[in-house]
Each structure stands twice: as structure tokens, then as C-alpha cells.
Scaffold this motif. Structure first.
Motif, PDB file in Angstrom:
ATOM      1  N   ARG A 176       0.974  -1.257  -0.116  1.00  0.00           N
ATOM      2  CA  ARG A 176       0.003   0.197   0.087  1.00  0.00           C
ATOM      3  C   ARG A 176       0.646   1.271  -0.059  1.00  0.00           C
ATOM      4  N   TYR A 177       1.936   1.404   0.750  1.00  0.00           N
ATOM      5  CA  TYR A 177       2.694   2.608   1.003  1.00  0.00           C
ATOM      6  C   TYR A 177       4.063   2.494   0.240  1.00  0.00           C
ATOM      7  N   HIS A 178       4.802   1.395   0.069  1.00  0.00           N
ATOM      8  CA  HIS A 178       6.135   1.539  -0.112  1.00  0.00           C
ATOM      9  C   HIS A 178       6.423   1.386  -1.627  1.00  0.00           C
ATOM     10  N   THR A 179       6.194   2.236  -2.529  1.00  0.00           N
ATOM     11  CA  THR A 179       6.358   2.430  -3.796  1.00  0.00           C
ATOM     12  C   THR A 179       7.630   1.913  -4.398  1.00  0.00           C
ATOM     13  N   GLY A 180       7.933   1.445  -5.653  1.00  0.00           N
ATOM     14  CA  GLY A 180       9.158   1.402  -6.268  1.00  0.00           C
ATOM     15  C   GLY A 180       9.838   3.067  -6.346  1.00  0.00           C
ATOM     16  N   GLU A 181       9.035   3.863  -6.386  1.00  0.00           N
ATOM     17  CA  GLU A 181       9.588   5.230  -6.382  1.00  0.00           C
ATOM     18  C   GLU A 181      10.386   5.604  -5.032  1.00  0.00           C
ATOM     19  N   ILE A 182       9.576   5.299  -3.988  1.00  0.00           N
ATOM     20  CA  ILE A 182       9.965   5.774  -2.627  1.00  0.00           C
ATOM     21  C   ILE A 182      11.323   4.866  -2.464  1.00  0.00           C
TER      22      ILE A 182
END
Length: 430
Positions: A176-182
Motif C-alpha cells: 500500500r505505501y512503499h512504492t518502487g519510487e520511494i
């Protein structure tokens, strides 16, 4: 500027707030008051949050894991991602299974410590979902909650909440929260040294041991920290303030555990949780012993090397490593040297370390062809300091003692090798 992600959004923290503990920062700077503070010692778990560190390796690296925010300096979050209890419910106000089941099982009375329980269960659910194992046993629930000490509702309803969670209905918080971008952004943050300097506070987190040693040589007053799980308590109780710090949390190689020809080398930033995962199947006696060391929240943060450097007479790891004839690897700008752990503790809180040195790793040989037995006596079974602890490592042939090493804690100002007892037992028939 300290940079980390909070509930999926980037936070940039100035030097003004760098010396705060995370729980205070969350409550007073972001009004995220779901994170509670009771003991300020990492004992009660009311302050539990979930953390993701992109530099971690092994099993622990896969998920957000629970840690205590009351003894976690904000500066140590640089390059990491944290989630608070406010992040659990979805935008449509649909509760996370941990919240839903705590409510439905009536597992909250005054409610003050409940967010900490919820975060501990959310951490357990992250681990289980990542393994596609969607059921939680009573034992697993109890183990996950050993760092949450309030029991005003009674224990059964809380355990019922843990075992009632239907994880097939739950999307992982990481998804939900930890995207590849992050993830990419955090990795780039971790590529550069961090230096915070004010009149009263300095914090340096280098990305290499070489930079750490250079800084150490020019700053006499600096205090080296691993995860500050003990020093955070000292800071909160106002005996001393953490004001001039050198952190190794951005040094990638410090997170490594290596095994070569049965010799294990544990880096300075390897957490006790990751160390325990590594020992499973290799040295189960030691892995099981670590189950009753502290809580999941502490083990997810505290390090093996930090536990040794703390030099507590009742530290749980020192007797074990003494019985395994462990070696401490020290490094300075002049090079590296090795010191046997049995010669490393000189007096109460006094170590065989020279100016400009830091502990790079601890190494020991796995006891594959011998017997290792570990004992810890404490008032409580879980989350308690030892009254006395004992480690016996022996090789016995036809009931005769051929080799034996014994480490003990809680009997002197330092952890001890019981060399006279070893000599007495050598060659004896059991």
C-alpha cells in the motif's frame, strides 16, 4: 537535512528536531498522537511503529517491522520509511485486521496501550502475508506481543484478536505505501553521508568505515551508536544526553553476516532479529536463546555488536560468545586488530579499545561437533534482564570432557570466562 518517509510521504527534518526521539517528533510536530509514550524505556510497547530500512539484508529486509519509537532518535531514521497506527485504516475507513479484531474481541479497556498492540499485530501480519501464510497460531500471537506489557483487559482477549485476524482479506502495508519510487529515493538518500551540526548537537552518519574513522580521529567527544536501544533509555531518563553522535547506520557492509568454513562474522549493524534468523538450522540452541532476549521491537533494532560494546555484566550475548571463544574485530586508521572477547572486558564498562577505534564485527566458530547449552535465569520469562546467565560449550567423548569453555554473566563487574571451573572439569568423567 534528515530525510525519511512517514506514512508514504517524504519528511525533511531540520537540525532543530534532529535530537528528538521519534515518539516526541510524531506527537508534537505531526500531531500523530496514536503513538503513545508510557515507560520511555522501550519496555511497554505503547510507542510501537513499523519501520522499513532499505539497507537491511536477509529475512528482516522484506517487511516493515515493529520498533520502539520512544528510544529511537529521529536522526537514525535518515533513509528509512516508517508507518504509524494512523496509516492502518484505509481511506474508506475500513479498519486493518489488527484494529478490527482488537475491537471485535473486546481486547481494549482504557485503550491507552492499544495502538501499540495493534502495531505489533500489524507487524506480525506483514511477515505472514509476505510468506503467504495466512493463519496465526496462539504461540505466534503471544510471541509477537511479548513487547507490549499492558494487560488491563486480560491476556486472552488480546491473543484471541491475534488469532482471529483473517489475513487473506488484508493487503500488505508495504504494498500500500512503499512504492518502487520511494524505494529508489531511499536508496539514493543512503548513498551520501549525513552531517548535522548545531551549537549543541552534532550527528554524523558516514556511508563508509573509512569516513567514520576519519571523523573519529578529529572529534574526541563523539559517541558511537549502533541503534541506541540502551543509550536512548539513558537519554530519556536524563542521566546523559545524546548530543555528539557517530552512527554507522548508512554503512552498507556493516549489515552483513558472513559464514566461511563454519566461522561466522557479524557486522556492526546486524540486528538481533536478523542474527536469530541466520542461526536457525545452524545453531538452534543460540537461536532459541535469543527468543527470550528482549522483545521483537527491541530485537528488530538492537545489534549484536552494540550488545557487546554496552559491556553490561548481565548482557545476554556476552556469555554465549565467551563460550564460543569469539573474537572482536577492531578497526582504526592504523588498520585492524583482533581481540579475544575473553580479554575485551577489562572492568565495569571498560573495554580493550584504543582511541580512534571502533568495533567492526564479531566472529565465532559454529559449534557443529560439540554441545552448546545456554541458560538464563530472570524474574520474568520474556523481556527481562538476567539475574544470572550461563553458557557451556563442551566436547565430550565417551562421557569424558575433552574440551570445555564456560561463560557467565551476573556474577561480577564484567562477563567472565570461568577458567578455573573449565580446568577442573577437563578430563573428568561426567
Amino acid at each position: 537535512m534528515i530525510k525519511f518517509y512517514l506514512n508514504g510521504k517524504l519528511c525533511e527534518v531540520s537540525s532543530e528536531h534532529a535530537s528528538l526521539m521519534l515518539s516526541d517528533y510524531l506527537r508534537y510536530e505531526h500531531c500523530l498522537t496514536g503513538t503513545k509514550v508510557v515507560c520511555a524505556e522501550g519496555d511497554c510497547g505503547a510507542c510501537s511503529i513499523l519501520r522499513f530500512n532499505p539497507l537491511l539484508k536477509g529475512e528482516e529486509a522484506q517487511n516493515f517491522t515493529p520498533v520502539n519509537s520512544c528510544i529511537l532518535p529521529v536522526s537514525l531514521l535518515h533513509g528509512q520509511h516508517i508507518l504509524t497506527v494512523e496509516s492502518l485504516a484505509k481511506e474508506d475507513e475500513k479498519l486493518h485486521q489488527a484494529q478490527k479484531c482488537m475491537r471485535e474481541c473486546h481486547a481494549s479497556q482504557c485503550g491507552f496501550c492499544t495502538p501499540g498492540f495493534v502495531m505489533a499485530l500489524a507487524g506480525l501480519s506483514e511477515e505472514k502475508i509476505s510468506k503467504k501464510d495466512f493463519s496465526i497460531s496462539e504461540k505466534e500471537g503471544k510471541n509477537a506481543l511479548t513487547g507490549n506489557l499492558c494487560r488491563c483487559t486480560g491476556y486472552n482477549t488480546i491473543v484471541d484478536a491475534a488469532t482471529s485476524m483473517d489475513l487473506k482479506k488484508e493487503q500488505s502495508l508495504k504494498e500500500r505505501y512503499h512504492t518502487g519510487e520511494i524505494q529508489k529515493h531511499l536508496q539514493s538518500i543512503c548513498e551520501e553521508d549525513l552531517l548535522i551540526e548545531t551549537q549543541d548537537y552534532t550527528f554524523y552518519a558516514p556511508t563508509s568505515i573509512a569516513n567514520a574513522l576519519e571523523y573519529l580521529n578529529t572529534h574526541d567527544e563523539v559517541q558511537i551508536i549502533a541503534s541506541a536501544t540502551d543509550l536512548g533509555v539513558v537519554h530519556n531518563k536524563r542521566r546523559t544526553k545524546l548530543m555528539h553522535l557517530l552512527s554507522l547506520h548508512l554503512v552498507k557492509e556493516a549489515y552483513e553476516i558472513k559464514e566461511e568454513q563454519q566461522v561466522v562474522r557479524v557486522g556492526a549493524r546486524v540486528s538481533l532479529s536478523e542474527f536469530r534468523h541466520f542461526l536457525k538450522g545452524k545453531c538452534d540452541e543460540y537461536a532459541d536463546y535469543l527468543n527470550i532476549f528482549a522483545s521483537p521491537q527491541i530485537k528488530n533494532n538492537a545489534t549484536l555488536v552494540g550488545n557487546i560494546a554496552n559491556a553490561s555484566p548481565i548482557g545476554d550475548n556476552a556469555p554465549v560468545l565467551l563460550s564460543l571463544d569469539a573474537t572482536v574485530e577492531l578497526i582504526s586508521s592504523q588498520g585492524t586488530r583482533e581481540v579475544k572477547l575473553s580479554e575485551f572486558f577489562l572492568d565495569y564498562k571498560k573495554l580493550e579499545m584504543k582511541k580512534g577505534e571502533l568495533i567492526q564485527a564479531v566472529s565465532f566458530q559454529l559449534p557443529s561437533k560439540s554441545t552448546l547449552k545456554l541458560f538464563k535465569n530472570s524474574i520474568r520469562k520474556d523481556l527481562d534482564i538476567a539475574t544470572i546467565n550461563l553458557a557451556v560449550h563442551a566436547k565430550v567423548n565417551k562421557a569424558k570432557v575433552e574440551e570445555i569453555l564456560i561463560g557467565a554473566g551476573g556474577i561480577a563487574a564484567i562477563p567472565l570466562r570461568l577458567k578455573k571451573t573449565e580446568s577442573f572439569l577437563m578430563g573428568k568423567d561426567l
